[in-house]
Design an enzyme around this catalytic site. Structure first.
Site, PDB file in Angstrom:
ATOM      1  CG  HIS A  19      -1.969  -1.136   1.076  1.00  0.00           C
ATOM      2  ND1 HIS A  19      -2.438  -1.857   2.152  1.00  0.00           N
ATOM      3  CD2 HIS A  19      -2.571  -1.661  -0.028  1.00  0.00           C
ATOM      4  CE1 HIS A  19      -3.296  -2.758   1.730  1.00  0.00           C
ATOM      5  NE2 HIS A  19      -3.393  -2.666   0.411  1.00  0.00           N
ATOM      6  CG  ASP A 165      -2.659  -8.282  -3.963  1.00  0.00           C
ATOM      7  OD1 ASP A 165      -1.860  -9.187  -3.686  1.00  0.00           O
ATOM      8  OD2 ASP A 165      -3.351  -7.700  -3.106  1.00  0.00           O
TER       9      ASP A 165
END
Length: 282
Positions: A19, A165
């Protein structure tokens, strides 16, 4: 295979790396006064509770975001990331953790769009609920993102970050990452593509990295954060990585300043380390 639930791992060291870099990439795209999209192939539930449910089972966030939460010496990129988490917890207590789509929605201009894919039926439903009221800005499909991105590339503004992801529970995901990027680059050669992957002692992971380096992109960057040495029995994840195609020229310097800090504060043993490599025209 639909057994994977990211909530078990919310806020752990791998989320910190993923992130943090995602936010850096989005902020870079946002510097220009031109629209862009965020496309997420495996979006998960979008947001997670850290005080109940799956996240409390192993409490992995305690060795991830929780170690950074109260620090006052954060490098700028780490601070930008922690600030997103703090905006989700305005009372100052670490109760909730933003997934990749939430991070994107937080830092992107309101006029820019998100296209999210999630195959797991329960997570797809929660994702819909978490973004209820977002209108046409956020579109969510319960679908395999490897297939879904074909329909949205190239995006109309010709600028986008594509985050890939997958859970990697299925060994075919390593192959799917490479083939998905090949297809993506054919449709949208100038896009920024970011792949997250676990650092495991598995042949599939070790074989994937050289394949990613050979893809026909202008440049690539590989960043890995190892929070401990590999286990002697060969099992378990000792870190994670991000492989970025068409990365911003500013990212290597940012990570040179950031990764040593993360090793220092998220490392679990003396073998904690990082890898930072670049190639192509970067």
């Amino acid at each position: 295979m639909l057994s994977y639930r990211h909530a078990f791992h919310a806020g752990n060291h791998a989320d910190v790396l993923k992130h943090l870099i995602e936010i850096e990439l989005l902020n870079y795209l946002g510097q220009k006064d031109k629209p862009y999209w965020y496309i997420d192939t495996h979006a998960g539930a979008g947001a997670y509770s850290l005080t109940e449910g799956y996240a409390t089972k192993n409490a992995e966030f305690e060795t991830g975001i929780a170690r950074l939460w109260q620090r006052d010496d954060l490098p700028e990129a780490v601070r930008n990331y922690v600030d997103v988490v703090k905006r989700m917890n305005p009372d100052g207590e670490l109760k909730f953790y933003p997934g990749s789509p939430w991070c994107a929605a937080d830092v992107m201009p309101e006029s820019d769009k998100l296209r999210l894919f999630e195959l797991h039926p329960s997570d797809a439903q929660i994702l819909q609920e978490n973004f209820a009221g977002s209108g046409r800005r956020v579109q969510i499909q319960q679908a395999n993102g490897f297939d879904g991105i074909k329909a949205v590339l190239p995006p109309p503004p010709r600028r986008a970050l594509v985050l890939i992801d997958p859970p990697y529970e299925d060994k075919r995901d390593y192959h799917n990452v490479v083939t998905g990027l090949k297809e993506g680059l054919k449709r949208f050669a100038t896009g920024v593509y970011a792949v997250w992957y676990p650092c495991l002692q598995r042949a599939e992971m070790k074989e994937m990295i050289p394949e990613l380096k050979k893809l026909p992109a202008k440049s690539w960057l590989r960043a890995e954060l190892h929070v401990q040495g590999p286990s002697t029995d060969g099992f378990g994840m000792h870190g994670s990585g991000m492989f970025i195609l068409n990365a911003p020229w500013t990212l290597p310097q940012t990570l040179n300043e950031t990764l040593p800090y993360l090793v220092q504060h998220l490392g679990l043993d003396a073998k904690a380390s990082f890898i930072l490599e670049t190639g192509g025209d970067l």
